[in-house]
Design an enzyme around this catalytic site. Sequence first.
Site, PDB file in Angstrom:
ATOM      1  N   ARG A 113       0.874  -1.183   0.000  1.00 20.06           N
ATOM      2  CA  ARG A 113       0.000   0.000   0.000  1.00 20.06           C
ATOM      3  C   ARG A 113       0.901   1.220   0.000  1.00 20.06           C
ATOM      4  NH1 ARG A 113      -2.191  -0.204   6.313  1.00 20.06           N
ATOM      5  NH2 ARG A 113      -0.218  -0.914   7.164  1.00 20.06           N
ATOM      6  N   CYS A 117       1.993   7.573  -6.611  1.00 21.71           N
ATOM      7  CA  CYS A 117       2.568   8.888  -6.888  1.00 21.71           C
ATOM      8  C   CYS A 117       1.522   9.947  -6.561  1.00 21.71           C
ATOM      9  CB  CYS A 117       2.932   8.935  -8.367  1.00 21.71           C
ATOM     10  SG  CYS A 117       3.353  10.590  -8.911  1.00 21.71           S
ATOM     11  N   GLU A 152      -2.315   7.432   6.926  1.00 21.94           N
ATOM     12  CA  GLU A 152      -0.877   7.575   7.184  1.00 21.94           C
ATOM     13  C   GLU A 152      -0.108   7.998   5.935  1.00 21.94           C
ATOM     14  OE1 GLU A 152       0.442   3.971   9.143  1.00 21.94           O
ATOM     15  OE2 GLU A 152      -0.267   4.728  11.057  1.00 21.94           O
ATOM     16  N   CYS A 157       7.949   9.988  -4.269  1.00 23.74           N
ATOM     17  CA  CYS A 157       8.013   9.399  -5.605  1.00 23.74           C
ATOM     18  C   CYS A 157       8.984  10.230  -6.441  1.00 23.74           C
ATOM     19  CB  CYS A 157       6.618   9.415  -6.227  1.00 23.74           C
ATOM     20  SG  CYS A 157       6.592   8.852  -7.932  1.00 23.74           S
ATOM     21  N   GLU A 307      -5.612   5.331  16.168  1.00 26.95           N
ATOM     22  CA  GLU A 307      -5.331   3.886  16.201  1.00 26.95           C
ATOM     23  C   GLU A 307      -4.438   3.572  17.386  1.00 26.95           C
ATOM     24  OE1 GLU A 307      -3.458   2.227  12.731  1.00 26.95           O
ATOM     25  OE2 GLU A 307      -4.695   3.401  11.361  1.00 26.95           O
ATOM     26  N   TRP A 315       4.098  -6.288  14.046  1.00 23.44           N
ATOM     27  CA  TRP A 315       5.219  -5.813  13.226  1.00 23.44           C
ATOM     28  C   TRP A 315       6.412  -5.384  14.067  1.00 23.44           C
ATOM     29  CZ3 TRP A 315       6.008  -0.932  14.866  1.00 23.44           C
ATOM     30  CH2 TRP A 315       4.899  -0.207  15.314  1.00 23.44           C
ATOM     31  N   HIS A 358      -2.173  -9.335  14.099  1.00 26.84           N
ATOM     32  CA  HIS A 358      -2.134  -8.048  14.811  1.00 26.84           C
ATOM     33  C   HIS A 358      -3.282  -8.020  15.812  1.00 26.84           C
ATOM     34  CE1 HIS A 358      -2.301  -3.714  15.552  1.00 26.84           C
ATOM     35  NE2 HIS A 358      -1.144  -3.596  14.925  1.00 26.84           N
TER      36      HIS A 358
HETATM   37  C1  GLA Z   1      -0.904   1.530  10.869  1.00 26.53           C
HETATM   38  C2  GLA Z   1      -1.987   1.461   9.801  1.00 26.53           C
HETATM   39  C3  GLA Z   1      -2.980   0.373  10.032  1.00 26.53           C
HETATM   40  C4  GLA Z   1      -2.322  -0.889  10.529  1.00 26.53           C
HETATM   41  C5  GLA Z   1      -1.541  -0.580  11.773  1.00 26.53           C
HETATM   42  C6  GLA Z   1      -0.893  -1.792  12.396  1.00 26.53           C
HETATM   43  O1  GLA Z   1      -1.182   2.411  11.866  1.00 26.53           O
HETATM   44  O2  GLA Z   1      -2.667   2.680   9.643  1.00 26.53           O
HETATM   45  O3  GLA Z   1      -3.664   0.134   8.821  1.00 26.53           O
HETATM   46  O4  GLA Z   1      -1.477  -1.398   9.557  1.00 26.53           O
HETATM   47  O5  GLA Z   1      -0.523   0.331  11.455  1.00 26.53           O
HETATM   48  O6  GLA Z   1      -0.229  -1.476  13.583  1.00 26.53           O
HETATM   49 ZN    ZN Z   2       5.624  10.595  -9.037  1.00 30.08          ZN
END
Ligand code: GLA
Ligand code: ZN
Length: 681
Positions: A113, A117, A152, A157, A307, A315, A358
């Site tokens: 994800r 660009c 986020e 690019c 979040e 992760w 997660h």
């Molecule tokens: C980020 C993303 C979420 C998810 C969390 C996992 O904050 O915005 O989509 O991937 O991390 O911790």
């Molecule tokens: Zn670009």
Amino acid sequence: MGTGFTDRLLHGADYNPEQWLHDPEVLEQDIQLMLQAGCNVMSVGIFSWAALEPEEGKYQWGWMDHVIHRLHTNGISIFLATPSGARPVWLAQKYPEVLRTGPNRQRNLYGARHNHCYTSPVYREKIKNLNGQLAARYGNHPAVKLWHISNEYGGECHCEYCQDAFRVWLQQKYGTIEHLNEQWWTTFWSHKYTDWSQIESPAPHGENATHGMNLDWKRFVTDQTLNFMQHEISAVKVNNPEIPVTTNFMYYFNGLNYFKFKDFIDIVSWDNYPTWHKKDDIDIAIDTAMWHDMMRSIKRQPFLLMESSPSSTNWQSVSKLKKPGMHILSSMQAVAHGSNSVQYFQWRKSRGSSEKFHGAVVSHDGSPNTRVFREVSQLGSLLAEMSGVAGTEMNAEAAVVYDWENKWAIEDSQGPRNIGMEYKEEVQAHYRSLIEQGITVDFVDMECEISSYKLVIAPMLYMQRAGFEQKMRHFVEQGGTLVMTYWSGIVNENDLVHLGDMPHQLTDVAGVISEEIDGLYDHEHNRGRVVGQLEGQALTGEYSCSKLCDQIHLQGAEALIIYTDDFYAGNPVVTRNAYGLGQAYYIGSHFEQKFYDDLYHDLIQQLSLKRALDVNMPKGVYVTSRANAQEQYLFVQNFTPDSKVIPALGAGWSPLTRDVNLKGEWTATAYEILVAKRSLV
Ligand code: GLA
Ligand code: ZN
């Protein structure tokens, strides 16, 4: 600070029901569980592009209509996302230009994800269409309270569209190529440009040593991201401009200057995933507290915790569970620093792909009979009980300068310490002493106003921009107390070194001239011996110092501390200077934490700064306060795995989280947060 857009505390999660459309029962079960857990808001649509537009220009609204309807019917509000954070395969297949090009000039394949660009006309057109459709369909729905713009934002690019946009950006900034050459100091190594078309973004196999260019590229990336965000916002605002917008920020994210977002979003939100229990939790708590305060400071308003994980992440290097108590404590810590929500990623654990392990509120068993679900529900009740907190503010008398552009420049400066200049650590050492002593701290960058504060701390202000040196001078002239440190006042906004005495244009305010600076290896230390005294009298004896040792001459200031070792033993390292109606302190080295604790103990007393509570807490416990004209809330947070004896809070406090007599000494249990309230009328 204003009070933000909600009059109650919100509790909720990212909700991704498109993963479960094959089983309609899941939505109904989820809604029952949400109500049971005291959830009142869900963020939906964050990664729904392919589910909403499975083929170019062909939309499927049925499932989203149903989700929104069912949530609304059950009294759950919606933060509706624009799905630009991840894109469908068809889009990349048909229009490869939407995919990101790396600094090595190679275009990525489809995947992951945030792989797009921000300049691509096709990407902009496609997301505008979809955002417009979302807004037309749901923009007036009573359940939709906030636009969650993308997810986020981050990354850069280097495609041809972005190169062109960078060149235009540079032309707007510099006007002439000569001016650019002068500010980038391109005569060095014969790098003079004669035409704008010769300029390429920084590359590992190309130009990467022109510091002015590196800085401008980072500024351009922020501006281009902002420009893309505004493009998204304008599409959702067409229908109902009343719905506020946010975008979710990240932990100490270096890639974007978040202060630049303040005029374009209505409320700040961020995603918080501390590595609890990895080391001393109080250290992690202070680090987290600083970012909460940063988020509150960007708009000087309450923010949203968009979040967090109700248990572990998947992760981090090790997925640790939150120990009992930590979920409520860490969630309430956000509230204690100005958040008006506690939200999670994600509501229900995915079954497959990269985030299946997660933490989530509902695990693979789909059951409420879990430790995590119980703690989440308990927190839900607490948030409902103390909803009045949402109408309170945090007013700071002290501000710490944290400036993204300064940080970028410091990290790229090449010398005096290439093993780490540690800007964040220096900033945090000052912040920590204030927070642990119950002082509310705002963060400002160099574009912010500082005249309303009593104390301004400007650690490592290597770069001077936006006329900040004049703001500091004026601040001190008018009676403010300024704390400066080593490695300050050295370059202009394009990283050109100021000629003449340092700190540039502030030698009279600081009362010192910095001549040169000694870099220390990690194993080296020097010491400072106190030779002058402050009113509070905590600053005394000797303190060790490390990393960088500024060589300063007194130019009117008095020495408070002198070096004890090396060829500069006996020379000043900490000074104080009276200037105008105020005073400036200059700290010439990075000291052990005790130094900052003692210095600020004395300054708090000297300046009569208001503490959340005039009571000293045991180590590992700290207190913050939120208030309005009617009432004050106090958050006593024990970030240790041990019981801690807490001194009496004094008359007038009633505990909200558990029954305890606060007029006398009491004991906080491991990882306990106690919220207390008192009336101010
Ligand atoms: C980020 C993303 C979420 C998810 C969390 C996992 O904050 O915005 O989509 O991937 O991390 O911790
Ligand atoms: Zn670009």
